[in-house]
Design a protein around this motif. Sequence first.
Motif, short mmCIF file in Angstrom:
data_model
loop_
_atom_site.label_atom_id
_atom_site.label_comp_id
_atom_site.label_asym_id
_atom_site.label_seq_id
_atom_site.Cartn_x
_atom_site.Cartn_y
_atom_site.Cartn_z
N LEU A 171 -18.61 6.44 -23.87
CA LEU A 171 -17.32 7.05 -23.56
C LEU A 171 -16.20 6.20 -24.15
CD1 LEU A 171 -17.94 7.90 -19.79
CD2 LEU A 171 -18.31 9.37 -21.78
N HIS B 141 -12.06 6.02 -24.35
CA HIS B 141 -10.85 6.51 -23.70
C HIS B 141 -9.71 6.73 -24.68
CE1 HIS B 141 -8.86 2.63 -24.19
NE2 HIS B 141 -9.99 2.05 -23.80
N ARG C 129 -11.23 2.21 -19.42
CA ARG C 129 -12.48 2.82 -18.98
C ARG C 129 -12.44 3.24 -17.51
NH1 ARG C 129 -13.15 -2.64 -18.11
NH2 ARG C 129 -14.73 -3.29 -16.60
N TRP D 261 -12.33 7.30 -17.18
CA TRP D 261 -13.67 7.83 -16.94
C TRP D 261 -14.18 7.66 -15.51
CZ3 TRP D 261 -14.32 10.84 -20.80
CH2 TRP D 261 -13.89 10.47 -22.09
N TRP E 27 -16.14 11.02 -14.13
CA TRP E 27 -17.13 11.17 -15.20
C TRP E 27 -18.38 10.31 -14.97
CZ3 TRP E 27 -17.45 14.82 -18.79
CH2 TRP E 27 -16.30 15.59 -19.04
N TYR E 28 -18.22 9.11 -14.45
CA TYR E 28 -19.40 8.27 -14.20
C TYR E 28 -20.37 9.01 -13.27
CZ TYR E 28 -17.07 3.98 -15.98
OH TYR E 28 -16.46 3.03 -16.76
N ALA F 37 -19.18 2.73 -21.02
CA ALA F 37 -17.74 2.96 -21.26
C ALA F 37 -17.11 1.61 -21.57
CB ALA F 37 -17.08 3.60 -20.05
#
Length: 266
Positions: free
Chosen positions: A28, A30, A36, A40, A45-46, A58
Amino acid sequence: MPTATLNGVSIAYDDIAPPGPAERTILLLHGFASNRKEGWQRTGWYQALGRRGFRVIAMDQRGHGESLRSHDPADYGRAHLAADALALLDHLGVKQPEVFGYSMGTRTAMQIAIDAPHRVNNLILGGVGGKLFDPPRATENSETIVTAMTAEDPASIKTEFLRSFRQFADEQGEDRQALAAFSQAFSTPLDRDALGRLDMPVLVVAGAGDDLAGDPAELARLFPYGKGKVLGGCDHFSAIPHGALKAAVLDFLDGVPDEDDFPPFE
């Protein structure tokens, strides 16, 4: 906080294993003035990717978060960012992840795909579209991202989208001088011909109200296996945490077609 010295600079990252066996890995990347954690983790998202069995990596790109915060433009540029990402993958023993960049992170993601196409399984580009190759947006009062980041009083910034980035940077506690230097770094234009030769699947996705991005389908047509997706009810900033973006990305990674992939009924 895990960190690694990569290409001579300190890079902070998260490497999160899913609850069960990791079936795939995703990197990922950013956007500008983010990091991060904000880009995320806080936006879910994690957790969303972990539930699907992804190992999540990330990183804070140079000038952001807990990574190098140099005030020298020579320490930045897209080539450096892509090299850092590839070095981190090597450091963690990852050969061919999914790569997902948002906004500024899409440029890093595309450079990774150009420099090492064999290292990218699927490429996801969020918050961008047909305006990617447009010249920098001119403002009536000659304001730039550099002047926005270095202004003493954010209320003095007259251009709305620049004021939004400044506000976002302040909210995250980012080093504004580092962001200004980041913005002054030299990068050659992205190689359109090289992008047009990429042979991995590519998803280009942006909110319908994202005036910075333009039409995702226009950019998607550049790639041999590109797909464009517009998210209703989202703009450049609100799309990142939105469930519609998560659904679009996860469906793409799972190979799930949407209604645009089907011919109309006769």
